[in-house]
Design a protein around this motif. Structure first.
Motif, short mmCIF file in Angstrom:
data_model
loop_
_atom_site.label_atom_id
_atom_site.label_comp_id
_atom_site.label_asym_id
_atom_site.label_seq_id
_atom_site.Cartn_x
_atom_site.Cartn_y
_atom_site.Cartn_z
N ASP A 190 0.53 -1.08 -0.06
CA ASP A 190 -0.06 0.19 0.00
C ASP A 190 0.86 0.70 -0.14
N SER A 191 2.34 1.03 0.08
CA SER A 191 3.28 1.92 -0.23
C SER A 191 3.38 2.51 -1.81
N GLY A 192 3.13 1.49 -2.93
CA GLY A 192 3.41 1.64 -3.88
C GLY A 192 1.38 1.39 -4.57
N ILE A 193 1.80 0.63 -5.54
CA ILE A 193 1.01 -0.03 -5.97
C ILE A 193 -0.48 -0.31 -5.80
N LEU A 194 -0.55 -0.38 -4.49
CA LEU A 194 -2.04 -1.13 -3.66
C LEU A 194 -2.25 0.28 -2.70
N GLY A 195 -1.49 1.83 -3.12
CA GLY A 195 -1.79 2.57 -2.73
C GLY A 195 -2.53 3.48 -2.62
N PRO A 196 -2.62 4.73 -2.55
CA PRO A 196 -3.79 5.75 -2.85
C PRO A 196 -4.32 5.64 -4.39
#
Length: 716
Positions: free
Chosen positions: A254-260
C-alpha cells in the motif's frame, strides 16, 4: 416529425469508440468476455455497498481482474483492418507457446495447490520456492510473443490467455501470503516475494502500454531504473540505492501499487464510471447534448458554444479529456465546420472544452478522488472549491468562441436544425441522477453511497423515458463499466509504481527542498517551476497519473512554502489536466484534430490559445483564495466578479476582438487590464476596470467599417 428527426440526429453523440487495439470478439469469446466484465463490475458494486472485504485483498483482486480482462480485451498492437480469417497460430509460434504455457501453467498449478492442499500457515517450500522464476519467464516470453507475433484477426492470442492466467497467479500468491507480506514486504522479503512482484509489475507495465501508450511506460521504467541508479547520480537525484528483492516486494504494497491510486480506482473511479455507463445506456448523456444544442445552437457560432456546454455536462460523467472529445466532438466538430470554423479551430474548441470537463464538479474525473485520498480533504469540500475556477475556465472558452464567431461573421444553426426546447423541458427529470448525486453528497452521505444512489436513480429515471433500461440494459451498462474502467485501473496501478519510487527514494522531499531554495528568491518563480513540472509530467500521460506523480513531487514543496494544501493540490491538479492541450504532446487536441481532419500540431497550438485562461486561473486562486470558496462571502463575490471580467478581457486580447478588431497597442492595453483584474488586489481591480471601460467606449466610437467581421456570414 422533422423535430423528431433532428433530435435523433443530434442524440448520436456517439459513445467513445474502442481503441484501435481493442478486439472485436465474436462467438464464445465475446460471450465469455461479457460474462467476465459483468461479473467484475458486479463484484465491485457488491463489495462497496453490501459485502466489504479486507482492503489489501480487495485491491489485489481489483488489479488482478483488470489485468486478466484487459489482456483478453486489448491486443498488443492495432487490430484495425483485420478480419476473422487470420491464422490463429503459426508453426514458428509453437516453441514460445510451449515454453510460456508450460512455465505459466506450473506456477498456476502451484498457486492452486497451495489453496487446495497446502498448510496455510506453513506451505511446503517447493510450492512457492519453485514457481517464482517460471512465472517471471512465462510472463516475459508471453509479452515478447505479443510484441513479435502481431494480431492477424480479432481472436484472443495464445500469449494473452497466458498473461491473463499469470495475472491470477500473482494475485493468488499475494492473497495466500497476505498476512506475512504485510509484515515482511520491503523489509525482510523472501525470493518468492520478489519474483511474483516482478511478474506483477511486468504485467501492469505491459497492459499500461496497450491502453495508454508508450509515454507512461517509459516514465515508469525510468523511475524503476532510478531506484537502482541513485548511487551514481549527482545532486538532488542521488540516493543509496536498493536491492531488487526489497524494491519489488515494497512496490507491491500500500506504499506503491496497492496505495492511494489503486484505492481510488477500486472505489470511486469504478463506481462513477458505472454511474456514467448507466447514464449512457439510458441515453441521458444524449439528452445532455441535445439540451446544450437547444440552449446555445442558435447563437452565433452555435455548434462551438454547444461543444462548450455539452463538454461541461458530459465532463460530469466522463473521466478522460480525450474520451470527452470523442464522445461529443464526433457530433459538434462537423457542425462547427459547417458554420465556418476552420478544421483546426473546430478540433481545438472541442479539445479545450472537453479538457475543462475534468475540472467540472460534481465528479471532476479520477484526479479529484486521488486528491481527496492524498490530502484528507472531504470530497464535498473539493467540488465546492472547484466550482468558481471551473466556471472561469468555461466562460473563458465561451468568450473566445463568441469573439471568433463575431470576428468571422458566423451564424448560428437554423431553428429547423435544432431540437425543440419545449419538448426537452418535458424531459427535464433526466437531470435527476445528477441532482440526486449532488444532493446526497451535501446531505452527508459518503461518496460511495451518493454515487450508488445516483446510479440507481439513473436506472429508475430511464423507466420514465423512451429508453427504458431492462435487465439487458443493466447488463450492458455493467459490461461497459468494466471496459471503460480498464484503462484507468491500469494507469492508476502504473502511477502507483511511480509514487512508490518517489516515496522510497525520497526524491519528492528533495524537490520540495529545491522549491524552497527557489522561493527564497521569488515565490512566483517557485510556482512557475511547479507549473512546468506538472505540465511536463502530463505530456503524453493520462491526467490521473500526471496528477498522482506531480502531487507526490511538487505539492509537498508548495505546502512547505506556506501555501494551504487545498490551494497547492489544486494548483498542481489544474496543470496536470491542461497538459492535455499543451503542445508538443496534447492528447485531447490530437483527438480533436483527428476528428476534424486537421493538422495535430496546429490544432494543439490553437487549443492552447483557447485554454489560456486555465494557465492563469491557478495563479488567480493562489493570490485570491476566495476563488476556492475560502473567506468571507463578500470577498468571494468580489474575487469571482472581477475574475470573470478579467477572463472576458483576456479572451478579447487573445482573440484580437473586443466589440471590434483591435490595433496592436490596444490589444496590449486590454491584456494588461485583464492581468490587473486577475491579480485580485482591490487597487489593481479598480485600475483594470477603468482601463477596460475606457477601451470599451473607445471601441464604441470607432467607424462601423473598423468593427466589421473579417468575412461574410458563412453559409451552411
Amino acid at each position: 416529425m422533422q423535430d423528431q428527426k433532428n433530435s435523433e440526429v443530434l442524440v448520436q453523440a456517439a459513445d467513445e469508440p474502442p481503441p484501435s487495439n481493442e478486439r472485436k470478439l465474436e462467438g464464445w469469446q465475446k460471450l465469455l468476455l461479457a460474462v467476465l466484465c459483468i461479473g467484475y463490475a458486479t463484484f465491485h458494486l457488491m463489495v462497496l455497498n453490501v459485502f466489504p472485504i479486507e482492503t489489501w485483498s480487495f485491491r489485489i483482486m481489483h488489479i488482478a481482474g483488470a489485468l486478466a480482462i484487459g489482456y483478453l480485451l486489448v491486443a498488443a498492437w492495432t487490430t484495425d483492418g483485420l478480419d476473422g480469417n487470420g491464422t490463429w497460430i503459426r508453426p514458428i509460434e509453437y516453441p514460445p507457446l510451449l515454453i510460456a504455457l508450460g512455465l505459466g501453467g506450473y506456477s498456476f498449478f502451484c498457486v492452486v495447490y497451495a489453496f487446495v492442499a497446502a498448510d496455510e500457515m506453513m506451505p511446503d517450500p517447493w510450492i512457492f520456492g519453485t514457481s517464482g522464476w517460471p512465472l517471471v519467464l512465462s510472463t516475459v516470453v508471453a509479452i515478447g510473443a505479443g510484441w513479435l507475433f502481431k494480431p492477424r484477426d480479432h481472436r484472443i492470442g495464445w500469449y494473452d490467455w497466458i498473461l491473463a492466467i499469470n495475472s491470477l497467479s500473482v494475485a493468488g500468491y499475494l492473497l495466500f501470503n497476505l498476512a506475512a507480506l504485510q509484515f515482511r514486504a520491503g523489509v525482510m522479503p523472501i525470493p518468492s516475494d520478489m519474483l511474483f512482484s516482478i511478474a506483477g509489475v511486468l504485467l501492469i507495465l505491459e497492459l499500461t502500454r496497450r491502453v495508454a501508450g508508450m509515454a507512461l511506460l517509459v516514465i515508469a521504467g525510468l523511475f524503476i531504473v532510478y531506484t537502482f541508479a541513485g548511487p551514481y547520480l549527482p545532486g538532488i537525484l542521488n540516493h543509496d540505492g536498493y536491492r531488487m528483492d526489497r524494491f519489488f516486494s515494497y512496490i507491491y504494497t500500500d506504499s506503491g501499487i496497492l496505495g492511494p491510486t489503486t484505492a481510488v480506482s477500486s472505489t470511486y473511479i469504478i463506481l462513477f464510471i458505472a454511474f456514467g455507463a448507466f447514464l449512457q445506456i439510458s441515453k441521458v448523456g444524449d439528452y445532455f447534448v441535445n439540451f446544450a444544442f437547444a440552449i446555445a445552437g442558435r447563437a452565433r457560432g452555435g455548434p462551438a458554444k454547444v461543444a462548450v456546454f455539452a463538454s461541461g455536462l458530459m465532463g460530469m460523467i466522463n473521466g478522460t479529456s480525450a474520451g470527452n472529445v470523442v464522445a461529443t466532438g464526433s457530433l459538434t466538430i462537423p457542425l462547427m465546420k459547417r458554420v465556418g470554423y476552420r478544421p483546426q479551430s473546430a478540433g481545438a474548441i472541442e479539445a479545450a472544452a472537453s479538457t475543462g470537463g475534468q475540472i467540472m464538479p460534481p465528479v471532476m474525473g479520477a484526479g479529484a478522488f486521488i486528491m481527496a485520498e492524498i490530502t484528507g480533504i472531504p470530497y464535498t469540500e473539493l467540488i465546492v472549491a472547484a466550482l468558481i475556477p471551473a466556471c472561469l475556465y468555461f466562460m473563458s472558452v465561451f468568450f473566445m468562441v463568441d469573439f471568433e464567431a463575431a470576428k468571422m461573421g458566423m451564424r448560428g444553426m437554423r431553428q429547423d436544425e435544432l431540437p425543440v426546447l419545449s419538448k426537452l423541458m418535458k424531459q427535464i427529470y433526466l437531470f435527476l441522477p445528477i441532482i440526486i448525486l449532488i444532493g446526497a453528497l451535501y446531505m452527508g452521505y459518503s461518496v460511495i453511497r451518493a454515487g450508488t444512489l445516483g446510479l440507481v436513480s439513473a436506472l429508475v429515471v430511464s423507466w420514465l423515458s423512451p429508453n427504458k433500461m431492462g435487465p439487458i440494459g443493466v447488463l450492458r451498462a455493467l459490461e461497459a463499466t468494466t471496459k471503460m474502467s480498464i484503462q484507468l485501473i491500469a494507469v492508476c496501478a502504473c502511477a502507483g509504481i511511480i509514487v512508490g519510487v518517489i516515496g522510497l527514494t525520497g526524491v519528492g522531499l528533495r524537490f520540495s527542498s529545491l522549491l524552497l531554495d527557489i522561493a527564497d528568491k521569488s515565490q512566483l518563480i517557485a510556482l512557475f517551476f511547479a507549473m512546468v513540472i506538472s505540465i511536463v509530467l502530463g505530456m503524453g500521460m493520462p491526467t490521473t497519473a500526471a496528477y498522482a506523480v506531480a502531487a507526490s513531487v511538487v505539492a509537498p514543496g508548495l505546502i512547505q512554502l506556506g501555501i494551504p494544501p487545498l490551494v497547492a493540490h489544486f494548483f498542481v491538479f489544474y496543470y496536470a489536466v491542461i497538459s492535455a492541450i499543451t503542445p508538443p504532446v496534447a492528447l485531447a487536441a490530437y483527438a480533436g484534430g483527428a476528428i476534424a481532419g486537421a493538422d495535430p500540431m496546429k490544432t494543439s497550438v490553437t487549443a492552447f490559445k483557447l485554454g489560456l485562461a486555465a494557465f492563469i486561473v491557478p495563479y488567480m486562486f493562489f493570490y485570491s483564495h476566495g476563488l476556492l470558496m475560502e473567506g468571507e462571502w463578500h470577498v468571494i463575490l468580489r474575487n469571482a466578479a472581477t475574475a470573470t471580467v478579467g477572463v472576458y478581457m483576456l479572451s478579447g486580447a487573445v482573440m484580437n476582438w473586443f466589440h471590434g478588431r483591435l490595433p496592436m497597442l490596444m490589444r496590449v492595453v486590454l491584456f494588461i487590464a485583464a492581468l490587473m483584474l486577475i491579480s485580485g488586489g482591490f487597487i489593481t481591480d479598480i485600475v483594470g476596470i477603468v482601463m477596460g471601460a475606457v477601451l470599451f467606449f473607445w471601441q464604441k466610437t470607432r467607424k462601423p467599417s473598423e468593427k466589421a467581421p473579417l468575412k461574410a456570414d458563412a453559409e451552411a
